[in-house]
Each structure stands twice: as structure tokens, then as C-alpha cells.
Design an enzyme around this catalytic site. Structure first.
Site, short mmCIF file in Angstrom:
data_model
loop_
_atom_site.label_atom_id
_atom_site.label_comp_id
_atom_site.label_asym_id
_atom_site.label_seq_id
_atom_site.Cartn_x
_atom_site.Cartn_y
_atom_site.Cartn_z
N HIS A 201 0.83 -1.22 0.00
CA HIS A 201 0.00 0.00 0.00
C HIS A 201 0.86 1.26 0.00
CE1 HIS A 201 -3.51 -2.45 1.32
NE2 HIS A 201 -2.65 -3.05 2.12
N ASP A 202 1.80 1.28 0.94
CA ASP A 202 2.52 2.54 1.20
C ASP A 202 3.45 2.92 0.06
OD1 ASP A 202 1.15 2.51 3.54
OD2 ASP A 202 2.85 1.96 4.81
#
Ligand code: BDR
Ligand code: CA
Length: 309
Positions: free
Chosen positions: A238-239
Site C-alpha cells: 500500500h505505502d
């Protein structure tokens, strides 16, 4: 090459770690500072993990400690996916901790002023540190280029049926940031669930590697088990989406709209309510909502950056 100054605020878990490892090897990036916030695990651990990661990559970035709890709610953590240590049990050595007395929000503000509106803020944990900066320094928005957030979702959630983890942990801080006037790019679950590596892709990226690539393999094992157990094709980084949006915007697509956070309802607490699917009815469009990405390019870019170690 003119470098882009970037600040990363994170709750150093498995995918935060991957973002830091990638940021260090991006030739276009000038990583100005890293701040830790409580989220995936407690602040002492996320702060220590930032040091573990910078030591692993052989770098010496300034690391600042931020908030140890959300504004109003008790801290929710995510050890079920990131492990007790936040790094999937990968057991990285802990180097001496930096001794920086300024809290994250003071250091971020000073950096934003120094870069005079050019600083890109990548926020990949709960938004408590950033909201503290906004409240303490109301002129902060004029000194930041924008904030690229990993958080929220136009549709769905992962922490609850309606809410994504980072926003759910501190919805009040998130609402403060979305309303702050800082231009927001929201990389929520709409895009980040598509930003996954299969187990085979992780093996390939980690193949014949040294300590960093071994860490990449080890730190993601637990998350892989968890995600495939849910029937997902792999582990989402995600990040890394938020970081890559700054440097490779053409890897992504999305839509402009309004995004505000539900802070009242127990059923939908932390939901990022957006008008992109409802005729753009909000009066003020404060965000660009990222919805899709070129996954092949995403996987290839991470793999290539890790191969630099
Ligand atoms: C987000 O929550 C955390 O567990 C991850 O590090 C990521 O920032 C995904 O919902
Ligand atoms: Ca995170």
C-alpha cells in the site's frame, strides 16, 4: 537531475519498510526526513523500526518521533498482519537511536519552510503527526507542495467494512488534514489493493540478494500468509503507492473530488466519504483520488530498486 524533496511520515510496518527502502534508491528523491507515528505497532516500535531500516540501507536520514496515540481514540494496532515487532518478525538489529528532541510536527514544519513550497509529504500511517503540525502551524499548507496519503478508500475498507486502517486509527486527525487546505492525493484501497506482489514475485525480487532483499522476503512472509488466507492474490504494498505517485504519476490514474472523513458514526467511523461516484456534489474538491495503477510496472519498479542493494 533536479531532485524532489520528500518527507515520509510512517508507522513503520512491512509495507512502510518497503517504501523507505525504495525511497532511498530512487535517484530522483531527496529524502529530507522521516517521522514515526503510532499505528501498525506502538510508537516506540515504529520509531525503532525507522532506525533499523535506515541502518539496513546504510543511510543516515534524520528520524523524528511523533504521536504515541490518536487524538481522541485508543490506539488500534495491526500486529495480526505486521507481527509484534511491526516488521513481520524479520529481526533486524537495532542501531543506536538518534537523539532529536524536536517532535515530528516541529521538524516537518521547519523542513516545509526551508523548501519553500516544494516539499512533498508522503504520509503512510495514521495522520496524527500531520494533524498536529496543521493545528500548531496554521500556515503549514502554504509551505507544502501537497500531501500524498496512503489511506482511505472510495469503496470499502480493510479495518472495518467502511474504513481503511490508517484513517480508522485516527479519523479526527484525518478529517483535520483533509480539511486543511493542503492539496491531497489519496492513494486508498481502491488502488493499493491492486498494488500487490504474488509470492513468486517476492521470491524473484529477493533472489540472489544481500541483507536488504533477504529482509524483503522475510518481513513479508506473515503478511503473505494472512492475505492469501483471505483469498487475495498476494501482499499489497500500500505505502509504496503513495511514494511512487510522487515520482511516477503516470503509473496511476484517478479522479478529482471531495473527500471528507466520518468521525461520528460507530458503524462507518473512519470512512472517507467521496463524491467521485455521485456527480461530484461536494462544493470543494480537495483531493485527487487514485483509483488504478499499472501493476506490472509497479512490481518491476520495486524489483529494480531492490536490485540496487
Ligand atoms: C495501511 O495500513 C497499514 O497496516 C499499512 O502499513 C498501510 O499503511 C493499509 O491499510
Ligand atoms: Ca503504513
Amino acid at each position: 537531475m533536479k531532485k524532489i524533496p520528500v518527507w515520509i511520515d510512517c508507522d513503520t510496518g512491512v509495507d512502510d519498510a518497503a517504501a523507505l527502502l525504495c525511497a532511498h534508491k530512487l535517484p530522483q528523491a531527496e529524502l529530507v526526513g522521516i517521522s514515526a507515528v503510532a499505528g501498525n505497532v506502538e510508537l516506540e516500535k515504529t520509531y525503532a523500526n525507522c532506525h533499523r531500516l535506515t541502518a539496513l540501507m546504510g543511510a543516515d536520514y534524520p528520524i523524528y518521533k511523533g504521536a504515541d496515540k490518536p487524538w481522541f481514540r485508543p490506539l488500534t494496532i495491526a500486529t495480526y498482519i505486521h507481527g509484534e515487532d511491526g516488521l513481520g518478525g524479520a529481526e533486524l538489529p537495532l542501531p543506536p537511536l538518534q537523539n532529536r528532541p524536536e517532535p515530528a510536527w516541529d521538524a516537518l514544519y521547519a523542513a516545509a519552510r526551508k523548501y519553500e513550497g516544494e516539499l512533498e509529504l508522503v504520509a503512510v500511517g495514521p495522520l496524527t503527526n500531520i494533524a498536529n503540525a496543521v493545528v500548531k502551524y496554521p500556515d503549514l499548507p502554504q509551505y507544502l507542495k501537497r500531501i500524498v496519503i496512503m489511506g482511505g478508500a472510495a469503496i470499502g475498507g480493510n479495518c472495518t467494512p467502511c474504513a481503511e486502517f490508517n484513517i480508522y486509527v485516527d479519523p479526527h486527525a484525518a478529517q483535520c488534514v483533509f480539511k486543511s487546505g493542503i492539496p491531497v492525493v489519496m492513494c486508498g484501497l481502491d488502488v493499493t489493493m491492486k498494488a500487490y506482489f504474488t509470492d513468486g514475485e517476492i521470491d524473484a525480487a529477493a533472489a540472489a540478494g544481500g541483507d536488504v532483499r533477504r529482509f524483503f522476503r522475510e518481513s513479508t512472509r506473515r503478511a503473505m500468509q494472512f492475505c492469501t488466507g483471505l483469498g487475495l492474490p498476494g501482499v499489497s504494498f500500500h505505502d509504496v503507492c503513495a511514494l511512487f505517485y510522487v515520482f511516477f504519476p503516470d503509473m496511476f490514474s484517478g479522479d478529482e473530488g471531495g473527500v471528507y472523513v466520518e468521525t461520528q458514526s460507530s458503524l462507518t467511523l473512519g470512512k472517507t466519504v467521496t463524491d467521485i461516484y455521485s456527480d461530484h456534489q461536494f462544493e470543494h474538491h480537495n483531493a485527487y483520488v487514485v483509483l488504478d495503477l499499472d501493476r506490472e510496472r509497479f512490481v518491476k519498479t520495486i524489483t529494480e530498486l531492490l536490485a540496487e542493494y
